[in-house]
Write an enzyme that holds these catalytic residues in place. Structure first.
Site, PDB file in Angstrom:
ATOM      1  N   HIS A 493       0.704  -0.698  -0.498  1.00 30.67           N
ATOM      2  CA  HIS A 493       0.023   0.175   0.061  1.00 30.67           C
ATOM      3  C   HIS A 493       0.851   1.250   0.270  1.00 30.67           C
ATOM      4  O   HIS A 493       1.901   1.388   0.306  1.00 30.67           O
ATOM      5  CB  HIS A 493      -0.831  -0.593   1.362  1.00 30.67           C
ATOM      6  N   GLU A 512      -1.611  -1.054  -3.260  1.00 29.01           N
ATOM      7  CA  GLU A 512      -3.044   0.221  -3.279  1.00 29.01           C
ATOM      8  C   GLU A 512      -3.411   1.028  -4.621  1.00 29.01           C
ATOM      9  O   GLU A 512      -2.954   1.057  -5.209  1.00 29.01           O
ATOM     10  CB  GLU A 512      -3.139   0.615  -1.843  1.00 29.01           C
ATOM     11  N   GLU A 518     -10.944   2.544   2.275  1.00 27.64           N
ATOM     12  CA  GLU A 518     -10.847   3.121   3.570  1.00 27.64           C
ATOM     13  C   GLU A 518     -11.350   4.324   3.655  1.00 27.64           C
ATOM     14  O   GLU A 518     -11.922   4.811   4.971  1.00 27.64           O
ATOM     15  CB  GLU A 518      -9.147   2.838   3.817  1.00 27.64           C
TER      16      GLU A 518
HETATM   17  C1  NOJ Z   1      -2.811   2.300   5.450  1.00 22.28           C
HETATM   18  C2  NOJ Z   1      -3.715   1.100   4.065  1.00 22.28           C
HETATM   19  O1  NOJ Z   1      -3.940   1.761   2.936  1.00 22.28           O
HETATM   20  C3  NOJ Z   1      -4.661   0.519   5.283  1.00 22.28           C
HETATM   21  O2  NOJ Z   1      -5.159  -0.517   4.991  1.00 22.28           O
HETATM   22  C4  NOJ Z   1      -3.637   0.025   6.719  1.00 22.28           C
HETATM   23  O3  NOJ Z   1      -4.758  -0.003   7.472  1.00 22.28           O
HETATM   24  C5  NOJ Z   1      -2.823   1.554   6.935  1.00 22.28           C
HETATM   25  N1  NOJ Z   1      -2.330   2.080   6.332  1.00 22.28           N
HETATM   26  C6  NOJ Z   1      -2.336   1.388   8.561  1.00 22.28           C
HETATM   27  O4  NOJ Z   1      -0.877   0.514   8.357  1.00 22.28           O
HETATM   28 CA    CA Z   2      -4.021   3.579   2.513  1.00 21.74          CA
END
Ligand code: NOJ
Ligand code: CA
Length: 713
Positions: A493, A512, A518
């Site tokens: 990500h 990502e 999110e």
């Molecule tokens: C951002 C990520 O996209 C998310 O999926 C993750 O839970 C958080 N960072 C914490 O690492």
């Molecule tokens: Ca992210």
């Protein structure tokens, strides 16, 4: 004044696509300025566009005298004084089998032209190699080893993409540190004014690249219905490219991500750039069907790929994102410090989600419903230290919190037939991660983890270094290669937007690198977001979008979260088909799925390995409808999302085997569904279908529908 060269050297060189519709022409203008143009079906689609570089430094010239200094300064330009001194041509037609993908076979068919461009004055040359496919082209710069070009540092790449009009653009702003934006649709002339208003205030690390800079893959549409898509392929040891628009001439220019010093690429011959790509088609579905980016990448460098497998997973994740649980073990941040604290003496906050009982609950549910893995975030020490801080020593990736029994949980999961998925939040501290990487991957091997979700939230450390610079890009690839040595799959990500490297390193099963689900828990995503991502972000590789949200009111998790998700259950189901990925998550909580087990059935059924994909309807931002055939059965799955307006999708099931009978289970929005407070109103209907069937299904903007089609036994 033109440099004196023989007229023959000014002759334009041309290469056509195999079907003859796409023509690339390279010419040398007065002064030795190389330009290329692109024509499609007899129409100009890229006006004369310059090629070349401006260097910051170059090692072969010394500057001891005034004359030598001038010569050295002159030699920093690589944009003029060129002549074509050699032309090579070839064609290529091959069908290859990806380790995973939207289909089991991919045809790679192009005509190639490589031009040697020589700067006589400096006695050096570069090669520009063009590959022209039926649906687009790629070109890259190659710097062969030679006495007068050895080490050099790029100040800027001067590649242009000159548009022929004020086209529609579907874009997110150029930014060296984040891609987590909602998309805008404007004319090219509308980019400048629009920019600041959509900068993302939520994101900790954002470094806008300029008032008219945009990211790739950039989707464009001309007024006469031609779809252009500009991106890059195979980005290795080079910074990620943005495009900077001159909004008077409508010409984009490459704008590379700088490093901490402002430099944009350290090169050593023999060397080369990534491919610069332009897709050109007159049917939006062909953008989704294009495999241009993958075809320009090198074949797999991993010999034994038997351990690389598509994964359907759940996770101890959404409850933290939504605000119910925490990654951290204690709220008493001051009392703990990684490596120095006995966490078992700290006061637990009672909301730490990655605890043994809760993880087992997810394992039980995942095992019962046939999932492969369970991601657990917040399992390791350091979250207290990280939150709000930018430090280089926060995580060691090997020390579990006291309430996460790593050995027992992996044993329990194994007994139930599932695996745990590892999580490495690097907090942007890439050197710290590299220092601990071997031990971290060894720990995974020890307990049987075969996949890691990594992340790069916050500023890259050291501060000033960027997420998409050459060095940081090298880090991401280093992590992937090291993981491959340990037979570990990677889902990174906040890493750079992908450019098809997953063909070469198929253990890169996901990224990502765009605004994911999110954000639905942090104010929301635009309704059209998932109807534009397949045209843009997904061009470079799969996205871990984490769909499958069944509870749309986030105050369910904590009264403090007032996000309400503008989607629907059928719209969430559709994403498992429309947003291709070998890694698919059912992101919501077991208790939320338990309320809608009939709809959850689709998530259980939908495959993650496909044999064939058919793009039924597509228009950027407006809608995407895709049918895919399971790799391991004769079942078909259809997903459709609507973006900008409610609509009726009309599809023909001509992709089914002629003469064969099937039953279609249709997951659609109920007549009284809406995306404000009626997201969970859906209807599931069954009907007999065959290859002659036509379906008309209504879908809401922000929502969609899904169909499972199974042959009658
Ligand atoms: C951002 C990520 O996209 C998310 O999926 C993750 O839970 C958080 N960072 C914490 O690492
Ligand atoms: Ca992210």
């Amino acid at each position: 004044m033109a440099i004196a060269v023989s007229p023959a050297l000014f002759a334009a060189e041309t290469v056509k696509s195999p079907d003859g519709n796409l023509i690339v022409n390279v010419d040398i203008l007065d002064g030795g300025i190389p330009v290329y143009t692109v024509d499609y079906k007899g129409k100009r689609v890229v006006n004369p566009s310059r090629l070349g570089f401006t260097l910051q430094s170059e090692s072969t010239r010394r500057s001891f005298t005034a004359d030598a200094r001038k010569a050295a300064a002159d030699a920093l330009q690589m944009t003029s004084g060129f002549s074509i001194t050699d032309t090579e041509r070839g064609s290529f037609d091959e069908t290859w089998k990806p380790v995973w993908g939207e289909e089991t076979e991919i045809r790679c068919n192009y005509n190639e032209m490589a031009l040697r461009l020589t700067q006589k004055e400096f006695d050096r040359y570069i090669t520009v190699r063009f590959r022209v496919f039926d649906d687009g082209l790629g070109f890259r710069y190659e710097f062969p080893a030679q006495p007068n070009l050895t080490y050099f540092v790029i100040k800027e790449e001067d590649t242009e993409f000159a548009m022929t009009g004020d086209h529609w653009a579907y874009w997110i702003p150029g930014d060296y540190d984040t891609q987590e934006y909602n998309y805008s649709k404007t004319r090219l002339s509308g980019i400048r004014g629009k920019l600041p208003s959509i900068l993302n205030p939520n994101n900790a690390s954002t470094t806008p690249a300029g008032p008219t800079a945009v990211q790739t893959a950039l989707q464009l549409k001309t007024d006469d219905g031609i779809y252009l898509n500009i991106h890059e392929a195979g980005t290795k040891n080079y910074p990620t490219m943005h495009l900077e628009l001159n909004d008077t001439t409508m010409t984009f220019k490459a704008h590379l991500t700088p490093d901490i010093t402002g430099a944009k690429g350290y090169m050593q011959t023999p060397d080369m750039t990534p491919w610069r790509t332009v897709m050109v088609v007159d049917d939006a579905r062909a953008i989704l069907a294009s495999r241009l980016i993958l075809n320009l990448n090198d074949p797999s460098q991993i010999e034994d790929t038997s351990w690389i497998k598509p994964v359907k997973y759940m996770g101890v994740w959404w409850e933290m994102i939504a605000g119910k649980g925490t990654w951290a073990y204690t709220d008493d941040y001051a009392s703990v410090k990684l490596g120095e604290t006995d966490y078992s003496k700290a006061t637990p906050n009672g909301r730490h989600s990655a605890n043994n009982a809760n993880v087992k609950r997810y394992i039980d549910f995942a095992a019962k419903h046939g999932f492969d893995e369970v991601l657990v975030e917040g399992w390791n020490e350091g979250w207290e230290d990280w939150i709000g801080n930018n430090k280089d020593y926060v995580f060691d990736f090997v020390t579990p919190y006291p309430d996460f029994d790593i050995e027992e949980l992996n044993r329990y999961a194994k007994e139930k037939g599932v695996k745990l998925m590892m999580h490495h939040e690097t907090s942007g501290a890439v050197r710290n991660y590299e220092r601990h990487m071997e031990e971290a991957y060894n720990l995974m091997n020890k307990y049987g983890y075969d996949a890691v979700k990594s992340g790069y939230v916050g500023n890259i450390l050291p501060i000033g270094e960027k997420h998409y610079s050459q060095q940081t890009n090298n880090h991401y690839l280093h992590a992937i290669k090291e993981a491959a040595r340990h037979k570990i799959m990677v889902n990174a990500h906040e890493a750079s937007r992908p450019t098809g490297l997953s063909r070469t390193y198929p253990n890169l099963v996901g990224n990502e690198s765009a605004r994911g689900t999110e954000y639905q828990a942090m104010g929301g995503n635009a309704k059209w977001h998932t109807s534009i991502l397949p045209f843009t972000r997904l061009q470079g590789g799969p996205m871990d979008y984490t769909p499958g949200i069944f509870e749309f009111d986030l105050s369910t998790f904590t009264p403090a979260n007032n996000s309400k998700i503008a989607s629907t259950i059928p719209g969430q189901l559709a994403l498992y088909v429309t947003m291709y990925s070998p890694l698919q998550m059912a992101a919501d909580l077991p208790e939320h799925y338990e309320k809608h087990m009939d709809a959850f059935q689709f998530i259980k059924d939908v495959p993650v390995e496909w044999e064939r994909s058919v793009y039924l309807e597509a228009e950027p931002m407006d809608y995407v409808t895709v049918a895919r055939k399971d790799k391991n059965s004769d079942e078909w799955y259809v997903g459709s999302t609507a973006g900008t307006a409610d609509r009726t999708s009309k599809i023909k099931l001509g992709f089914l085997d002629p003469g064969r009978k099937y039953v279609a289970t249709i997951y659609a929005e109920a007549p009284d569904a809406n995306t404000v407070d009626g997201q969970t109103r859906y209807k599931i209907t069954e009907r007999k279908v065959d290859s002659k069937t036509t379906l008309s299904i209504h879908e809401l903007a922000g929502g969609g529908y899904a169909i499972a089609i199974k042959p009658v036994k």
